[in-house]
Design a protein around this motif. Structure first.
Motif, PDB file in Angstrom:
ATOM      1  N   ASP A  44       0.512  -1.048  -0.344  1.00  0.00           N
ATOM      2  CA  ASP A  44      -0.040   0.280   0.501  1.00  0.00           C
ATOM      3  C   ASP A  44       0.850   1.478   0.001  1.00  0.00           C
ATOM      4  OD1 ASP A  44      -2.430  -1.544   0.004  1.00  0.00           O
ATOM      5  OD2 ASP A  44      -2.132  -1.806   2.482  1.00  0.00           O
ATOM      6  N   ILE A  45       1.766   1.128   0.956  1.00  0.00           N
ATOM      7  CA  ILE A  45       2.981   2.142   0.330  1.00  0.00           C
ATOM      8  C   ILE A  45       4.040   1.904   0.819  1.00  0.00           C
ATOM      9  CG2 ILE A  45       3.303   4.481   2.289  1.00  0.00           C
ATOM     10  CD1 ILE A  45       1.360   3.938   3.590  1.00  0.00           C
ATOM     11  N   VAL A  46       4.957   3.119  -0.202  1.00  0.00           N
ATOM     12  CA  VAL A  46       6.479   2.354   0.086  1.00  0.00           C
ATOM     13  C   VAL A  46       7.404   3.547   0.647  1.00  0.00           C
ATOM     14  CG1 VAL A  46       8.636   2.247  -1.546  1.00  0.00           C
ATOM     15  CG2 VAL A  46       6.165   1.623  -2.249  1.00  0.00           C
ATOM     16  N   ALA A  47       8.017   3.335   1.737  1.00  0.00           N
ATOM     17  CA  ALA A  47       8.651   4.834   1.892  1.00  0.00           C
ATOM     18  C   ALA A  47      10.301   4.041   1.594  1.00  0.00           C
ATOM     19  CB  ALA A  47       8.149   4.691   3.672  1.00  0.00           C
ATOM     20  N   LYS A  48      11.025   5.493   1.869  1.00  0.00           N
ATOM     21  CA  LYS A  48      12.510   5.735   1.318  1.00  0.00           C
ATOM     22  C   LYS A  48      12.717   6.544   2.868  1.00  0.00           C
ATOM     23  CE  LYS A  48      16.104   7.682  -0.869  1.00  0.00           C
ATOM     24  NZ  LYS A  48      16.594   9.119  -1.557  1.00  0.00           N
ATOM     25  N   ILE A  49      14.396   5.632   3.536  1.00  0.00           N
ATOM     26  CA  ILE A  49      14.426   5.339   5.387  1.00  0.00           C
ATOM     27  C   ILE A  49      16.005   6.156   4.423  1.00  0.00           C
ATOM     28  CG2 ILE A  49      14.455   4.994   7.474  1.00  0.00           C
ATOM     29  CD1 ILE A  49      12.408   3.366   7.295  1.00  0.00           C
ATOM     30  N   GLU A  50      16.167   7.204   5.070  1.00  0.00           N
ATOM     31  CA  GLU A  50      17.479   7.679   5.352  1.00  0.00           C
ATOM     32  C   GLU A  50      17.622   7.761   6.883  1.00  0.00           C
ATOM     33  OE1 GLU A  50      18.737  10.533   2.935  1.00  0.00           O
ATOM     34  OE2 GLU A  50      18.042   9.908   1.351  1.00  0.00           O
ATOM     35  N   SER A  51      18.719   7.215   7.456  1.00  0.00           N
ATOM     36  CA  SER A  51      19.575   7.842   8.666  1.00  0.00           C
ATOM     37  C   SER A  51      21.115   7.532   9.249  1.00  0.00           C
ATOM     38  CB  SER A  51      18.914   6.498  10.164  1.00  0.00           C
ATOM     39  OG  SER A  51      19.323   6.686  10.890  1.00  0.00           O
ATOM     40  N   PRO A  52      21.439   7.907   9.651  1.00  0.00           N
ATOM     41  CA  PRO A  52      22.885   7.788   9.783  1.00  0.00           C
ATOM     42  C   PRO A  52      23.498   6.039  10.277  1.00  0.00           C
ATOM     43  CG  PRO A  52      22.371   9.566  11.700  1.00  0.00           C
ATOM     44  CD  PRO A  52      21.343   8.462  11.045  1.00  0.00           C
ATOM     45  N   THR A  53      23.078   5.751  10.770  1.00  0.00           N
ATOM     46  CA  THR A  53      23.750   4.261  10.542  1.00  0.00           C
ATOM     47  C   THR A  53      22.615   2.501  10.402  1.00  0.00           C
ATOM     48  OG1 THR A  53      22.721   3.901  12.957  1.00  0.00           O
ATOM     49  CG2 THR A  53      25.338   4.909  12.889  1.00  0.00           C
ATOM     50  N   LEU A  54      22.337   2.259  10.887  1.00  0.00           N
ATOM     51  CA  LEU A  54      21.596   1.237  10.799  1.00  0.00           C
ATOM     52  C   LEU A  54      21.008   0.484  11.366  1.00  0.00           C
ATOM     53  CD1 LEU A  54      23.614  -2.143   8.647  1.00  0.00           C
ATOM     54  CD2 LEU A  54      22.053  -0.483   7.728  1.00  0.00           C
ATOM     55  N   SER A  55      21.812   0.899  12.369  1.00  0.00           N
ATOM     56  CA  SER A  55      20.956   0.555  14.090  1.00  0.00           C
ATOM     57  C   SER A  55      20.056   1.687  14.087  1.00  0.00           C
ATOM     58  CB  SER A  55      21.668   0.457  15.357  1.00  0.00           C
ATOM     59  OG  SER A  55      22.314   1.960  15.627  1.00  0.00           O
TER      60      SER A  55
END
Length: 86
Positions: A44-55
């Motif tokens: 239903d939804i596709v979201a792109k996530i960006e963050s400094p670390t995998l944790s």
């Protein structure tokens, strides 16, 4: 040129029937969610996530999974340095 490295993930989200708009609006308040699209098809939804670390990605995915109206997610972690953009 210095480029900050970030972890990137694509999260495919299934919502309760008719719940995609509500979940979509809730995603706007999560800072690490850089883009989101309501889609037709299996998810239903596709979201792109960006963050400094995998944790940090893991924390954001857990936050998404706990949103009211989310039935399930499938997370795709991007391989660092293996992408292109037009």
């Amino acid at each position: 040129m210095w480029v900050a490295r970030v972890a990137l993930a694509i999260v495919l989200i299934n919502t309760e029937i008719g719940g995609e708009l509500d979940v979509f609006e809730k995603l706007k308040s999560i800072k690490a969610v850089r883009e989101a699209y309501i889609t037709y098809g299996t998810f239903d939804i596709v979201a792109k996530i960006e963050s400094p670390t995998l944790s940090e990605i893991q924390k954001v995915v857990n936050e998404i999974r706990n949103l009211k109206g989310v039935r399930s997610t499938l997370t795709l972690i991007a391989v660092e340095g293996k992408h292109f953009q037009r």
